[in-house]
Design an enzyme around this catalytic site. Structure first.
Site, PDB file in Angstrom:
ATOM      1  N   ARG A 234     -17.568  19.656  -5.014  1.00 50.20           N
ATOM      2  CA  ARG A 234     -18.082  18.200  -5.673  1.00 50.20           C
ATOM      3  C   ARG A 234     -18.805  17.625  -5.304  1.00 50.20           C
ATOM      4  O   ARG A 234     -19.128  16.272  -5.160  1.00 50.20           O
ATOM      5  CB  ARG A 234     -17.041  17.266  -6.679  1.00 50.20           C
ATOM      6  CG  ARG A 234     -15.814  18.160  -7.187  1.00 50.20           C
ATOM      7  CD  ARG A 234     -15.345  17.037  -7.847  1.00 50.20           C
ATOM      8  NE  ARG A 234     -14.166  17.767  -8.838  1.00 50.20           N
ATOM      9  CZ  ARG A 234     -13.340  18.077  -8.166  1.00 50.20           C
ATOM     10  NH1 ARG A 234     -12.701  17.708  -7.191  1.00 50.20           N
ATOM     11  NH2 ARG A 234     -11.929  19.104  -9.225  1.00 50.20           N
TER      12      ARG A 234
ATOM     13  N   LYS B 129     -34.685  17.810  -8.057  1.00 50.31           N
ATOM     14  CA  LYS B 129     -34.131  18.824  -8.964  1.00 50.31           C
ATOM     15  C   LYS B 129     -33.662  20.272  -7.784  1.00 50.31           C
ATOM     16  O   LYS B 129     -34.379  20.457  -6.665  1.00 50.31           O
ATOM     17  CB  LYS B 129     -35.155  19.326  -9.459  1.00 50.31           C
ATOM     18  CG  LYS B 129     -35.881  17.937 -10.723  1.00 50.31           C
ATOM     19  CD  LYS B 129     -37.072  19.090 -11.680  1.00 50.31           C
ATOM     20  CE  LYS B 129     -37.485  18.095 -12.622  1.00 50.31           C
ATOM     21  NZ  LYS B 129     -38.268  18.229 -13.107  1.00 50.31           N
TER      22      LYS B 129
ATOM     23  N   GLU C 134     -50.414  21.860  -5.755  1.00 54.28           N
ATOM     24  CA  GLU C 134     -49.717  20.647  -6.680  1.00 54.28           C
ATOM     25  C   GLU C 134     -50.189  19.350  -6.023  1.00 54.28           C
ATOM     26  O   GLU C 134     -49.938  18.154  -6.234  1.00 54.28           O
ATOM     27  CB  GLU C 134     -48.259  20.972  -6.457  1.00 54.28           C
ATOM     28  CG  GLU C 134     -47.605  22.162  -6.839  1.00 54.28           C
ATOM     29  CD  GLU C 134     -47.497  21.816  -8.005  1.00 54.28           C
ATOM     30  OE1 GLU C 134     -47.533  21.470  -8.254  1.00 54.28           O
ATOM     31  OE2 GLU C 134     -46.935  22.679  -8.633  1.00 54.28           O
TER      32      GLU C 134
ATOM     33  N   LYS D  66     -44.921  11.361  -5.560  1.00 54.41           N
ATOM     34  CA  LYS D  66     -43.589  11.707  -5.876  1.00 54.41           C
ATOM     35  C   LYS D  66     -42.901  11.175  -5.995  1.00 54.41           C
ATOM     36  O   LYS D  66     -42.276  10.539  -6.393  1.00 54.41           O
ATOM     37  CB  LYS D  66     -43.837  13.314  -5.555  1.00 54.41           C
ATOM     38  CG  LYS D  66     -42.309  13.820  -6.435  1.00 54.41           C
ATOM     39  CD  LYS D  66     -42.519  14.857  -6.749  1.00 54.41           C
ATOM     40  CE  LYS D  66     -41.020  15.561  -7.044  1.00 54.41           C
ATOM     41  NZ  LYS D  66     -40.367  17.327  -7.471  1.00 54.41           N
TER      42      LYS D  66
ATOM     43  N   GLU E  91     -37.145  11.905 -15.169  1.00 51.04           N
ATOM     44  CA  GLU E  91     -37.856  12.620 -16.994  1.00 51.04           C
ATOM     45  C   GLU E  91     -37.497  12.461 -17.716  1.00 51.04           C
ATOM     46  O   GLU E  91     -37.592  13.303 -18.546  1.00 51.04           O
ATOM     47  CB  GLU E  91     -37.885  14.513 -16.166  1.00 51.04           C
ATOM     48  CG  GLU E  91     -39.196  14.776 -17.082  1.00 51.04           C
ATOM     49  CD  GLU E  91     -39.353  16.335 -16.416  1.00 51.04           C
ATOM     50  OE1 GLU E  91     -38.705  16.665 -15.082  1.00 51.04           O
ATOM     51  OE2 GLU E  91     -39.940  16.757 -17.121  1.00 51.04           O
TER      52      GLU E  91
ATOM     53  N   ARG F 106     -41.726  11.217 -15.281  1.00 49.95           N
ATOM     54  CA  ARG F 106     -41.491  11.917 -14.947  1.00 49.95           C
ATOM     55  C   ARG F 106     -42.368  13.165 -15.418  1.00 49.95           C
ATOM     56  O   ARG F 106     -43.225  14.421 -14.500  1.00 49.95           O
ATOM     57  CB  ARG F 106     -39.996  12.615 -14.264  1.00 49.95           C
ATOM     58  CG  ARG F 106     -39.725  13.674 -13.293  1.00 49.95           C
ATOM     59  CD  ARG F 106     -38.522  13.715 -12.296  1.00 49.95           C
ATOM     60  NE  ARG F 106     -39.133  14.740 -11.203  1.00 49.95           N
ATOM     61  CZ  ARG F 106     -37.847  14.986 -10.915  1.00 49.95           C
ATOM     62  NH1 ARG F 106     -36.762  13.483 -10.317  1.00 49.95           N
ATOM     63  NH2 ARG F 106     -38.247  15.479  -9.725  1.00 49.95           N
TER      64      ARG F 106
ATOM     65  N   ASN G  21     -45.521  17.677 -14.497  1.00 48.91           N
ATOM     66  CA  ASN G  21     -45.945  19.098 -15.457  1.00 48.91           C
ATOM     67  C   ASN G  21     -47.422  18.732 -15.516  1.00 48.91           C
ATOM     68  O   ASN G  21     -47.965  19.987 -16.101  1.00 48.91           O
ATOM     69  CB  ASN G  21     -44.480  19.018 -16.381  1.00 48.91           C
ATOM     70  CG  ASN G  21     -43.606  19.094 -15.853  1.00 48.91           C
ATOM     71  OD1 ASN G  21     -43.338  20.182 -15.026  1.00 48.91           O
ATOM     72  ND2 ASN G  21     -43.221  18.171 -17.199  1.00 48.91           N
TER      73      ASN G  21
ATOM     74  N   HIS H 243     -49.609  22.133 -16.253  1.00 51.97           N
ATOM     75  CA  HIS H 243     -47.688  23.330 -16.204  1.00 51.97           C
ATOM     76  C   HIS H 243     -47.637  24.123 -17.487  1.00 51.97           C
ATOM     77  O   HIS H 243     -47.472  25.255 -17.319  1.00 51.97           O
ATOM     78  CB  HIS H 243     -46.518  23.139 -15.650  1.00 51.97           C
ATOM     79  CG  HIS H 243     -46.514  22.607 -14.260  1.00 51.97           C
ATOM     80  ND1 HIS H 243     -47.471  22.137 -13.168  1.00 51.97           N
ATOM     81  CD2 HIS H 243     -46.378  22.956 -12.857  1.00 51.97           C
ATOM     82  CE1 HIS H 243     -47.305  21.720 -12.359  1.00 51.97           C
ATOM     83  NE2 HIS H 243     -46.010  22.490 -11.887  1.00 51.97           N
TER      84      HIS H 243
ATOM     85  N   HIS I  48     -47.357  27.813 -17.156  1.00 54.01           N
ATOM     86  CA  HIS I  48     -46.014  28.735 -16.776  1.00 54.01           C
ATOM     87  C   HIS I  48     -46.830  29.899 -17.737  1.00 54.01           C
ATOM     88  O   HIS I  48     -45.731  31.216 -17.780  1.00 54.01           O
ATOM     89  CB  HIS I  48     -44.950  28.618 -17.988  1.00 54.01           C
ATOM     90  CG  HIS I  48     -44.179  26.480 -16.670  1.00 54.01           C
ATOM     91  ND1 HIS I  48     -43.894  25.638 -16.848  1.00 54.01           N
ATOM     92  CD2 HIS I  48     -44.321  26.898 -15.132  1.00 54.01           C
ATOM     93  CE1 HIS I  48     -43.265  25.027 -15.857  1.00 54.01           C
ATOM     94  NE2 HIS I  48     -44.233  26.048 -15.234  1.00 54.01           N
TER      95      HIS I  48
ATOM     96  N   HIS J 235     -47.201  30.613  -8.330  1.00 55.65           N
ATOM     97  CA  HIS J 235     -47.533  29.774  -9.032  1.00 55.65           C
ATOM     98  C   HIS J 235     -48.593  28.826  -9.127  1.00 55.65           C
ATOM     99  O   HIS J 235     -48.985  27.648 -10.022  1.00 55.65           O
ATOM    100  CB  HIS J 235     -46.114  28.621  -8.642  1.00 55.65           C
ATOM    101  CG  HIS J 235     -45.490  27.485  -9.787  1.00 55.65           C
ATOM    102  ND1 HIS J 235     -45.417  27.410 -10.594  1.00 55.65           N
ATOM    103  CD2 HIS J 235     -45.801  26.362  -9.074  1.00 55.65           C
ATOM    104  CE1 HIS J 235     -45.508  26.348 -11.514  1.00 55.65           C
ATOM    105  NE2 HIS J 235     -45.419  25.674 -10.394  1.00 55.65           N
TER     106      HIS J 235
END
Ligand code: NAD
Ligand code: GLY
Length: 365
Positions: free
Chosen positions: A123, A145, A187, A228, A238, A242, A246, A249, A253, A266
């Site tokens: 946990r 994340k 980035e 960041k 988010e 946040r 993206n 992106h 993507h 990427h």
């Protein structure tokens, strides 16, 4: 050796990012300084462990940790539940306890997977991120994340789980493929466009020096992490702000998915995506054409791609409708208002189709 520090302010879960050449040799004392003792597991892949694993283990052992290592195969295709399960097996075999830290040593794949193992094993056990690619140093190791891929989509299984600390050693970038360094720089540029005009100007002025991995890269890492950290500190999960991370992106993507994963790194797909998002912003009258010109020029000078691959308009639309920002079937984009300022905007499908058709030969069905 200059030490740079950035704090991610999240109340009693706040943590420090330490950026310093040679910091891998200090991993042991630094982890001990967090009040942690006992067993520690370094999770890595064979390539990165072969380069830096013994250095980190030695430092941990020197600080009194009973340090062990766990490796998973290298590559995005191994960021899955099967390898995660193998990590749990090893953590159990090594009798890791709830207070035993996991040290994630590697790029974003290792960071995400080891971070999720830390979030879920017993946990939750303490996690230390030691990112070794530029992308992971400026992005994935910061903000909590974590997760793995599902056969039906990337990062579908995961959680927000903040590390206890992040140690960034810019020297490890010397062994990283230059193409990976450039992909990480995409980035870095993103942070300038979304939030900091001065930082964007710094990148314009030092673009020729960044891949040389001198002091400019340290500055770029620190300023990226600071932006960041600020965004994550204000919107950890988010719910709004946040999502500006993206930027580029939604197009990026789609490019990755439609040109076959692996054709573009990427960061390369996102570089094209950011140029497209800037161009769409100009087309919608949200910003001056000079914004697009500058974004494109900076990527060009960093050796990053700027032109979208030939994709039929219907395919673009279909793919972008899978984006996480889609709400009630409407495609939403982070668009530029100026260098350093972006906003979340819904774009009507007809507008988007017109934009894609207007990209010349590119995008025509
Ligand atoms: P990666 O982890 O696959 O690393 C790229 C390659 O470089 C790998 O082969 C790796 O073994 C190698 N490598 C790593 N460090 C090295 C070094 N110092 N020297 C030589 N080789 C080295 O790729 P990445 O670009 O770092 O990360 C991509 C992953 O990050 C994706 O899975 C993506 O989903 C995730 N990501 C997560 C977040 C987040 O917020 N958690 C953000 C962005 C991306
Ligand atoms: N990489 C996007 C985020 O961390 O939110």
């Amino acid at each position: 050796m200059k030490t740079r520090k950035v704090v991610v302010a999240l109340g009693d879960r706040s943590y420090e990012i330490t950026i310093k050449r040679g910091v891998l040799d200090e991993a042991g004392p630094l982890v001990k300084g967090l009040g942690l003792t006992g067993r520690a597991a370094v999770i890595s892949n064979p390539l990165v462990f072969g380069l830096y694993g013994e250095q980190v283990l030695k430092s941990l052992k020197g600080a009194g940790f009973d340090a062990v290592s766990i490796t998973v195969p290298d590559g995005e295709e191994h960021k899955n539940l099967k390898e995660l399960s193998a990590i749990y097996d090893s953590l159990i075999a090594h009798k890791m306890e709830r207070s035993s830290p996991i040290v994630a040593l590697g790029g974003g794949v290792i960071g995400d997977m080891a971070g999720f193992a830390a979030a879920t094993f017993l946990r939750g056990v303490p996690c230390i991120q030691v990112p070794t690619t530029l992308l992971s140093q400026v992005d994935s190791s910061v903000g909590g994340k974590t997760g793995v891929n599902h056969p039906l989509g990337k990062n579908l299984i995961g959680s927000f789980y903040q590390p206890k600390a992040v140690f960034i050693d810019p020297d490890v970038l010397k062994t990283l493929d230059k193409r990976e360094v450039r992909a990480g720089l995409a980035e870095v540029v993103k942070y300038g466009v979304i939030r900091d005009k001065g930082f964007f100007e710094f990148l314009e002025n030092s673009s020729g020096k960044l891949t040389g991995l001198g002091p400019e890269i340290e500055e770029a890492i620190e300023r990226s992490c600071a932006i960041k950290a600020d965004v994550v500190g204000k919107d950890e999960t988010e719910t709004g702000l946040r999502s500006m991370l993206n930027f580029g992106h939604t197009f990026g993507h789609a490019i990755e998915a439609l040109s076959g994963y692996g054709s573009f790194r990427h960061g390369e797909a996102v570089s094209i995506g950011m140029v497209m998002a800037s161009s769409l912003s100009v087309a919608l009258g949200l910003c001056a054409p000079s914004v697009e010109t500058r974004v494109k020029a900076l990527f060009n000078s960093l050796g990053l791609p700027v032109d979208p691959p030939l994709i039929p308009v219907d395919k673009w639309i279909e793919s972008m409708k899978l984006d996480k920002k889609v709400k009630e079937g409407k495609i939403r984009f982070i668009l530029t208002e100026d260098i350093g300022r972006v906003a979340l905007r819904e774009v009507r499908e007809e507008e988007l189709r017109a934009f894609l058709r207007g990209l010349g030969a590119v995008g025509k069905a």
